[in-house]
Design an enzyme around this catalytic site. Sequence first.
Site, PDB file in Angstrom:
ATOM      1  N   ASP A   1      33.788  37.257  38.544  1.00  0.00           N
ATOM      2  CA  ASP A   1      32.720  36.378  38.058  1.00  0.00           C
ATOM      3  C   ASP A   1      31.618  36.238  39.108  1.00  0.00           C
ATOM      4  O   ASP A   1      31.852  36.465  40.301  1.00  0.00           O
ATOM      5  CB  ASP A   1      33.283  34.982  37.739  1.00  0.00           C
ATOM      6  CG  ASP A   1      34.262  35.030  36.576  1.00  0.00           C
ATOM      7  OD1 ASP A   1      34.140  35.930  35.732  1.00  0.00           O
ATOM      8  OD2 ASP A   1      35.152  34.154  36.538  1.00  0.00           O
TER       9      ASP A   1
HETATM   10  N1  URA Z   1      39.747  35.662  36.942  1.00  0.00           N
HETATM   11  C1  URA Z   1      38.686  34.829  36.807  1.00  0.00           C
HETATM   12  O1  URA Z   1      38.768  33.810  36.138  1.00  0.00           O
HETATM   13  N2  URA Z   1      37.561  35.148  37.437  1.00  0.00           N
HETATM   14  C2  URA Z   1      37.409  36.239  38.191  1.00  0.00           C
HETATM   15  O2  URA Z   1      36.338  36.465  38.756  1.00  0.00           O
HETATM   16  C3  URA Z   1      38.515  37.093  38.331  1.00  0.00           C
HETATM   17  C4  URA Z   1      39.680  36.776  37.687  1.00  0.00           C
END
Ligand code: URA
Length: 239
Positions: free
Chosen positions: A104
């Site tokens: 993310d």
């Molecule tokens: N899971 C998430 O919620 N966010 C990420 O960036 C990676 C795995």
Amino acid sequence: MERLQKAMAEAGVASRRASEKLILAGKVVVNGQKVTELGTKVGVHDEIVVNGVPIQREQHVYYLLNKPRGVISSAHDEKGRRTVTDIIHDEDVDERIYPVGRLDYDTTGIILLTNDGALANKLMHPKYEVEKTYIAKVNGIIENSELKQLRLGVVIDGRKTKSAKTKLINIDRNKKTSLVQLTIHEGRNHQVKNMFKAVGHPVIKLHRETYGPLNLHGLQPGEFRALKPDEVQLLKNKK
Ligand code: URA
């Protein structure tokens, strides 16, 4: 060896579909021979000429980046935000690389980038179950029973997550936060955040420490390095 249309697409000649059309139209010559069969396979040393122009084959490259916060995990961003590939291209790397999987915008940590489509697809396929370890700072004081739920699987969008590993690293009773290490084998969208949300502890901060056999030792946020040949081999050997 790989399919001719794939080698053409990887070299940026055209999409795979459009490359197939070029082959069928008799526009492609391999080692001096016109090829009109879609099943044709080529190796790195075969000379491919399209419409009379030899194509530039790219060597496969593999980079490990410690993704900083506030960077998009894709090759391009419609809104013009900085991407993980921008970080690497800024250092004079020219290959058309893209990230394997996603982190993310606000997640930090390990991410692999490559132009090796075959390996990228393999690593992202649920069948290969690459193990990924995350450190999550979450709201609230997490209970042992909740950690157990995370390990056994929680339901997200009607589907239970696969078994996971957890390790409680720290609890801050004043700030009412917990620091937890979570290891998963899947790569569902926002999986870690959704897993903690499912047990009532929204994630405040998320960092990915390891990806399969790879870790971030020696890499500060925003830094990257090329994988060593034996590390590439470890990923390729993964069954
Ligand atoms: N899971 C998430 O919620 N966010 C990420 O960036 C990676 C795995």
